[in-house]
Every structure is written in structure tokens, then in C-alpha cells.
Motif scaffolding. Sequence first.
Motif, mmCIF file in Angstrom:
data_model
loop_
_atom_site.group_PDB
_atom_site.id
_atom_site.type_symbol
_atom_site.label_atom_id
_atom_site.label_comp_id
_atom_site.label_asym_id
_atom_site.label_seq_id
_atom_site.Cartn_x
_atom_site.Cartn_y
_atom_site.Cartn_z
ATOM 1 N N LYS A 268 56.105 -6.350 50.419
ATOM 2 C CA LYS A 268 57.402 -5.691 50.239
ATOM 3 C C LYS A 268 57.938 -5.872 48.823
ATOM 4 O O LYS A 268 58.791 -5.105 48.379
ATOM 5 C CB LYS A 268 58.417 -6.253 51.239
ATOM 6 N N ASN A 269 57.451 -6.899 48.136
ATOM 7 C CA ASN A 269 57.938 -7.196 46.797
ATOM 8 C C ASN A 269 56.779 -7.664 45.940
ATOM 9 O O ASN A 269 55.847 -8.329 46.430
ATOM 10 C CB ASN A 269 59.027 -8.283 46.856
ATOM 11 N N LEU A 270 56.807 -7.332 44.666
ATOM 12 C CA LEU A 270 55.718 -7.700 43.766
ATOM 13 C C LEU A 270 55.559 -9.216 43.667
ATOM 14 O O LEU A 270 54.474 -9.716 43.352
ATOM 15 C CB LEU A 270 55.980 -7.104 42.378
ATOM 16 N N GLY A 271 56.623 -9.950 43.968
ATOM 17 C CA GLY A 271 56.550 -11.407 43.929
ATOM 18 C C GLY A 271 55.628 -11.993 44.970
ATOM 19 O O GLY A 271 55.187 -13.146 44.853
ATOM 20 N N SER A 272 55.303 -11.225 46.016
ATOM 21 C CA SER A 272 54.390 -11.711 47.057
ATOM 22 C C SER A 272 52.931 -11.524 46.681
ATOM 23 O O SER A 272 52.039 -12.024 47.370
ATOM 24 C CB SER A 272 54.678 -10.984 48.377
ATOM 25 N N CYS A 273 52.663 -10.790 45.608
ATOM 26 C CA CYS A 273 51.285 -10.580 45.141
ATOM 27 C C CYS A 273 50.861 -11.743 44.247
ATOM 28 O O CYS A 273 51.685 -12.412 43.623
ATOM 29 C CB CYS A 273 51.195 -9.282 44.351
ATOM 30 N N ARG A 274 49.559 -11.976 44.178
ATOM 31 C CA ARG A 274 49.052 -12.986 43.261
ATOM 32 C C ARG A 274 49.218 -12.494 41.825
ATOM 33 O O ARG A 274 49.044 -11.299 41.544
ATOM 34 C CB ARG A 274 47.577 -13.266 43.545
ATOM 35 N N SER A 275 49.517 -13.391 40.926
ATOM 36 C CA SER A 275 49.692 -12.993 39.526
ATOM 37 C C SER A 275 49.725 -14.226 38.635
ATOM 38 O O SER A 275 49.813 -15.362 39.109
ATOM 39 C CB SER A 275 50.990 -12.193 39.352
ATOM 40 N N ARG A 276 49.674 -13.976 37.337
ATOM 41 C CA ARG A 276 49.931 -14.998 36.328
ATOM 42 C C ARG A 276 51.232 -14.632 35.634
ATOM 43 O O ARG A 276 51.481 -13.462 35.324
ATOM 44 C CB ARG A 276 48.797 -15.079 35.310
ATOM 45 N N ARG A 277 52.051 -15.641 35.388
ATOM 46 C CA ARG A 277 53.377 -15.413 34.832
ATOM 47 C C ARG A 277 53.609 -16.330 33.642
ATOM 48 O O ARG A 277 52.996 -17.391 33.543
ATOM 49 C CB ARG A 277 54.442 -15.656 35.903
ATOM 50 N N GLY A 278 54.472 -15.921 32.750
ATOM 51 C CA GLY A 278 54.805 -16.739 31.590
ATOM 52 C C GLY A 278 55.455 -15.900 30.509
ATOM 53 O O GLY A 278 55.571 -14.675 30.623
ATOM 54 N N ARG A 279 55.867 -16.554 29.455
ATOM 55 C CA ARG A 279 56.531 -15.837 28.359
ATOM 56 C C ARG A 279 55.552 -14.969 27.565
ATOM 57 O O ARG A 279 55.962 -14.016 26.912
ATOM 58 C CB ARG A 279 57.225 -16.835 27.433
ATOM 59 N N SER A 280 54.272 -15.329 27.616
ATOM 60 C CA SER A 280 53.250 -14.516 26.966
ATOM 61 C C SER A 280 51.940 -14.709 27.718
ATOM 62 O O SER A 280 51.248 -15.709 27.538
ATOM 63 C CB SER A 280 53.082 -14.925 25.498
ATOM 64 N N VAL A 281 51.618 -13.753 28.583
ATOM 65 C CA VAL A 281 50.432 -13.824 29.426
ATOM 66 C C VAL A 281 49.273 -13.100 28.747
ATOM 67 O O VAL A 281 49.449 -12.021 28.169
ATOM 68 C CB VAL A 281 50.716 -13.188 30.807
ATOM 69 N N ARG A 282 48.071 -13.689 28.828
ATOM 70 C CA ARG A 282 46.884 -13.056 28.232
ATOM 71 C C ARG A 282 46.592 -11.728 28.904
ATOM 72 O O ARG A 282 46.559 -11.610 30.129
ATOM 73 C CB ARG A 282 45.670 -13.977 28.378
ATOM 74 N N CYS A 283 46.380 -10.696 28.101
ATOM 75 C CA CYS A 283 45.984 -9.372 28.586
ATOM 76 C C CYS A 283 44.711 -8.987 27.847
ATOM 77 O O CYS A 283 44.719 -8.888 26.607
ATOM 78 C CB CYS A 283 47.096 -8.353 28.329
ATOM 79 N N PRO A 284 43.576 -8.793 28.541
ATOM 80 C CA PRO A 284 42.307 -8.539 27.857
ATOM 81 C C PRO A 284 42.325 -7.321 26.950
ATOM 82 O O PRO A 284 41.539 -7.241 26.007
ATOM 83 C CB PRO A 284 41.322 -8.340 29.020
ATOM 84 N N GLY A 285 43.203 -6.361 27.226
ATOM 85 C CA GLY A 285 43.268 -5.172 26.387
ATOM 86 C C GLY A 285 44.053 -5.438 25.110
ATOM 87 O O GLY A 285 43.789 -6.372 24.367
ATOM 88 N N ASN A 286 45.059 -4.624 24.853
ATOM 89 C CA ASN A 286 45.901 -4.804 23.680
ATOM 90 C C ASN A 286 47.333 -4.419 24.039
ATOM 91 O O ASN A 286 47.654 -4.261 25.223
ATOM 92 C CB ASN A 286 45.381 -3.967 22.504
ATOM 93 N N ARG A 287 48.176 -4.256 23.050
ATOM 94 C CA ARG A 287 49.588 -4.004 23.341
ATOM 95 C C ARG A 287 49.837 -2.606 23.925
ATOM 96 O O ARG A 287 50.948 -2.297 24.349
ATOM 97 C CB ARG A 287 50.425 -4.190 22.072
#
Length: 521
Positions: A268-287
Amino acid sequence: MELAVPLCLLLLAVAAQPQSSGYRGHFFSRWMRPNRNVNHLGIIRRTRVNNVPGFRTSYLRHGGYRPYYSGQERYQVRLVGGANSRQGNVEVLVNDWRRFLRGWRSVCDIGWTQAHAVAVCKQLGFPGAATPTSNGRFGYRGTGVGTSVSHCQVGQHGLRACFHQGLGNTGECSVNNLAGVICGADTSTPFNGPISVRLRGGSLQGDVQVKYERTGWGPVCGDGFGLKEATVVCRQLGFDAAVRSYLSGRDAGGPFILGEVECKSTEKNLGSCRSRRGRSVRCPGNRYSGAAVQCSNRDRSPLPDLVIDAAELQSSAVVEGQPMGSLTCAMDENCLSSSAYKIREREPATYKTRIRKLFRFTNKVQNRGKADYRPRRDPSAWQWHSCHKHYHSEESFSEYDLVRPGTNTKVAQGHKASFCLEDSECTRGITPKYRCRPSMRGNRFPQGIRAGCADIYGSYIDCQWIDVTDVPSGTYDLRVRVNADRVVPESDFSNNQVLCRVELDVRREKISVTNCRNTPL
């Protein structure tokens, strides 16, 4: 004697014609029950390629047409895009039909399971727990220039017998359908509270932005963000469903604060999904690799809704023996378990007399949505099947599995059925729109399932079964799914699966199927 020679020539000419054992859309009506005692012959030339140590590659050529890749017995594998050597998108080293190494190719995530992940990690020297990933979680960098392999099997030494048909032919797989692995446990976790979402750039479509705890609004990494995750976002925003997910292509405007999102689509909410969180999370792509979605409003952008007829499936179940000589086309479609192919290789002169025990059932798929169900693949990428003289627009429309009760442990090799989609029957007042018909190679008639119609795959049709020859008699669960990989958006995925209880007696060819019901994927 004068009549004998012409008669022999006539018989040879008839025997040389490729025939069907009940495939949809052949020259005889799909509703006529075929004669299963007929020995069906096909024009097939087989070659072997043994030019690389550790590799054995098979190719088939049908009726003089372009050869297609049938399977490679062993692959070198590697992981790319991950933060360390234990994670990344999977690539395999393949040969082409000209006996040269074609190079590294991505692996399609459709049908990608934990068993595949375990096999890859073991081959790379990381035995133990493994987690499969999908949707290019570790970036969309591909070395195959639009090519990938798919429908890989798990062998003793890792992946084997992946399907591949040359440059650009990826089936339902798009550039973001990249399979990957995490060798070990997935360290991403659900959030312990709600996550707010909004769309940047539009009301129905735009870049996904989130806010949680004391963070301000920030972008979400789009690597690994698929239709399941988009469905959660759209429903959280009050829409009916998600039409698609895609990479934004716009500057994210700041560091990503949410990444490696993985949902089941029922949250029902994105918070229930698995994820990584933080002020700057690694993203394999780019901006420019932010997650973006397009949501569906029932009135403005209606969607199809496929539903399996559980009662029809339950009432049609039967087990019967059939000689391998009548299953020529089915074998080319990989519709039998692996032991059948070993028998064919070991006993080339007598294998056609061997009997396979087939658990058959009818799969009636209704479209109860507000829009037609259309294949995702462009018609130019449809697969021609010479045995039944038409194109298959979907390579894995349905999945059939026999599992141990209450578990996901398969006791028979899972079967993904490919289909030519059509309107077999419609509710009163609705005219059939899509038909599979015999055609010449190159004639691609429109395929799909019209809203208010159903596509019916009778229990007598080739590949409409599970091969239970090697399965011990006992109690099992039957699991049938349609559009399980969500390659085509629907308004509701809670009715795309049917579960049944099965009492199987293989030796006496008896079966009891009960308690068939629709369940969520």
C-alpha cells in the motif's frame, strides 16, 4: 509394377510435409481433436559446433530458414555494474552460428529465479545463499548492442541452453529487462514507516520523488525500478494502475535518496518495499537515471485485465501416455522434461516409441478489462513456427508448474508456453477481433485478446501440459500463471494465477484436481 513407382513417390511426398500435432491455427481447425497416433515429421537439419574448449553448441534449421540458437551446454559468466565482485547484472559468453565467439551478452530477467541465481553464484565461487535481481538493478550498461539470451536452464555447471537468435532478437525483453544476482543475502530492507511520493513533471506521468523521516523531497534511482514498483507508486497516488516505468532521462537535480527498490506490487505504501535509503544512495547509472512512471486513470487510459478460468482448468485435467514419435513439434518447443531429450540422443533409432506421461488441462484466459490485451513485442520480432504455420507473439505468456504443497519447490520442470493470441470466444454483443490463422512466413496478422473475449488453449493442444513422466505419484499443487512477468500492464494482477490441489498416479494415468481458485501473483 507400373503403378507402384508413382504410388511410392506420392507417399514420400506426403511424408516429407511438415505437420502439426494439434497446434493452434494449423490448416485443420484448432477445435478438432488430432490423431495422436500419427507420426509427425518435420524438415529439420541439425549441426553441431565444437570449436571452443568447454562448449558444446547446438543449432537447428527449420525448412531452410534462418538457423536459430538452440542451446549451449556451458557458459562463462561474469557480473557487471555491482559495488563488489559478489553482485551485478549477469552476462554470458556465447557462440554464434558461424562458429565464432560472438561475445558477452546480457541475460533476460523474464523467468529469472533463485535457482538461476544460486547456479551463477556457485559457478563464480560463491556457494550458498543467492538473491536474483531484475530490471537492470545494477545499471543498464549492456555489451551486446541490443542482444540478450533468455529462458536459460540450470545445469550441473551453471547456466545452460539459453535461447539466442542473433543480433537484436531479444523476444519480450527490452533494454531494461536485465537479470542480475547478489551472491549472499540482500541487505536492502523495508522502511519502518510511510514514504511520501509525488510525480515531478505531470499528474499522470513524471519523475518519482520521495520524502521520508527528516529528508526533503529527493529523486529515486531508476535502476531496478520496474512495473511492480511503479504499480505501488501509482496506487499510492490514487490511480488505478501503472502503465509503465522508465528511466527519466532528465537531470535528477540532486543526489538519489532511495535506491534498489523492490516491491511485490501488493504493498500500500512504498515504505513497505525493500530499498536502500540515505542522503546519497549509490545508483549504478548516472544523474539521468531517475525512476519515472506513467499511471493509469480508468477513464483516460484503460487497461486489460486477464483472468484464468479456474473451473474450466479443474474440469479438463487428465493424464495420458503419448509416444515421443508424435511429439516432434513439441520437442522443438522444449515442452518436455530434460529426460526426453537425453533419450532422443541416447536412442536415436528407437526413441519415438518411448512413452511420455503428460498432465493435460485447458487454459481459458479471459480479458475482463476495459482495453484489449496486445503483445508487447513489435510484430517484426514475432517468432515464426513452421510446424503450425503462424507467428507466436508471446514467448512466455503462460507458466505451468507442479510444486510440493505449500512450497515453491518444483517437482516437474517448469514450462513456459508461447502462444499466438486470439479471440476464441466473446461475450454476447462483442465481435472477435483477433484470429490466429494459417499463413505464409512474413504475413503477420494482428494478435491479442479483445476486452470481453477469451483465448482458449484446449487440453489436446501441443504443449498444453506438464510432462510428469519422471514425477513420483503423490500430492502436489498445480500453479498456472499468465503474464506473470508483467510484461504487459494490467489493471489488476490479483487474478493472474490459479492454484489447485493435485492427486497424481502416474503409473495408472489417473489424476484428481480439486480446489482450483484464483490467487494473486
